[in-house]
Design a protein around this motif. Structure first.
Motif, PDB file in Angstrom:
ATOM      1  N   UNK A   1      -3.340  -6.306   4.144  1.00  0.00           N
ATOM      2  CA  UNK A   1      -2.973  -4.903   4.136  1.00  0.00           C
ATOM      3  C   UNK A   1      -2.350  -4.506   2.822  1.00  0.00           C
ATOM      4  N   UNK A   2      -2.230  -3.215   2.625  1.00  0.00           N
ATOM      5  CA  UNK A   2      -1.536  -2.680   1.463  1.00  0.00           C
ATOM      6  C   UNK A   2      -0.076  -2.486   1.826  1.00  0.00           C
ATOM      7  N   UNK A   3       0.813  -2.753   0.867  1.00  0.00           N
ATOM      8  CA  UNK A   3       2.256  -2.694   1.112  1.00  0.00           C
ATOM      9  C   UNK A   3       2.907  -1.689   0.179  1.00  0.00           C
ATOM     10  N   UNK A   4       3.972  -1.060   0.687  1.00  0.00           N
ATOM     11  CA  UNK A   4       4.815  -0.247  -0.162  1.00  0.00           C
ATOM     12  C   UNK A   4       5.856  -1.112  -0.851  1.00  0.00           C
ATOM     13  N   UNK A   5       6.720  -0.466  -1.636  1.00  0.00           N
ATOM     14  CA  UNK A   5       7.734  -1.196  -2.408  1.00  0.00           C
ATOM     15  C   UNK A   5       9.005  -1.435  -1.610  1.00  0.00           C
TER      16      UNK A   5
END
Length: 120
Positions: free
Chosen positions: A108-112
């Motif tokens: 998945x894509x992750x935020x900071x």
């Protein structure tokens, strides 16, 4: 890939509330299931909650069930994590990610991340 941005973290006293937001500018954001994780210093990243693309299905970690609520905004371009009755053990960096699985190893894509600190 989608670029996720978390916001809404801060310092709150025990028993207080915060609402975290996870947003993306891409139109495709509304088609993604979204998950929240958290990571406290010295600990592994742990699952908090997940919601499917429509908002019709969601589930929570036992540690937050009944206190946290995950939801999607009306425009479906934001996912919220409403956190009530906060405890010091909720202190962590909170991350949102695409996907519906409870393992941080799932693709998945992750935020900071956004820092949540609960004072006793």
């Amino acid at each position: 890939q989608v670029q996720l941005v978390e916001s809404g973290g801060g310092l709150v006293q025990t028993g207080g509330s915060l609402r975290l937001s996870c947003a993306a500018s891409e139109r495709t954001f509304s088609t993604y299931a979204i998950r929240w994780f958290r990571q406290a210093p010295g600990k592994e990243r742990e699952f908090v909650a997940a919601i499917n693309w429509s908002g019709g299905n969601k589930y929570y970690a036992d540690s937050v069930k009944g206190r946290f609520t995950i939801s999607r905004g009306n425009a479906k371009n934001t996912v919220y994590l409403q956190m009530n009755s906060l405890k010091p053990e909720d202190t962590a960096v909170y991350y949102c990610a695409t996907g519906y699985g409870s393992s941080p190893a799932d693709f998945g894509s992750w935020g900071q991340g956004t820092q949540v600190t609960v004072s006793s």
